[in-house]
Design a protein around this motif. Sequence first.
Motif: not given
Length: 186
Positions: A166-184
Amino acid sequence: MISNPVIKPKVATPALILASAVVALCAEYLPGRLAAGWQLDPAYVLGWAAVLSAAVIVGRVWMIRSSRRRTWILEADAKWRHLEDAKRTHGTTAEITVLSVDALEPTGSWITINWNRFGHVQSAWLEALAEPIWAGSVLLISPDPTQIRPGSPWPALYYVRASNFLAWAPIAKLSQDRISDRAVNR
């Protein structure tokens, strides 16, 4: 050569930081030396020309790398939005992460995958797709009910049909977003 769209481009590297520091030190040194005794010496003119051209080159490298990174982040965000939209519009979906691409063949690829929800790692055959898939990609698929059944053991080999992709996305962006979410959230 096709570059790997899964890897986030680097902006600062040790060589670029060192070159920037050397250019900054030279730019700091020459005006003081020039102020101490103003003379139109060819060595000073060549020194200024070298420092000025080096500063332009180093600045251009910084700008190009920053632009590439910004473009990568925008494209990764778009891929994740597409993946989330596909997840909402399709019925049953599963996210799998491509851990490695073991062999490429004209009709598909042998890959090692991780089922994100279950943490199960296994080999898989991925039919050839319109665009290349790299290690570090998160794939959104419609799981095949003939291969995966609740309460049944995992198959030794999972077969990913192109029609189930159906779709694909890079995992590097996912891990960066999760780190940002934890900091917030702290």
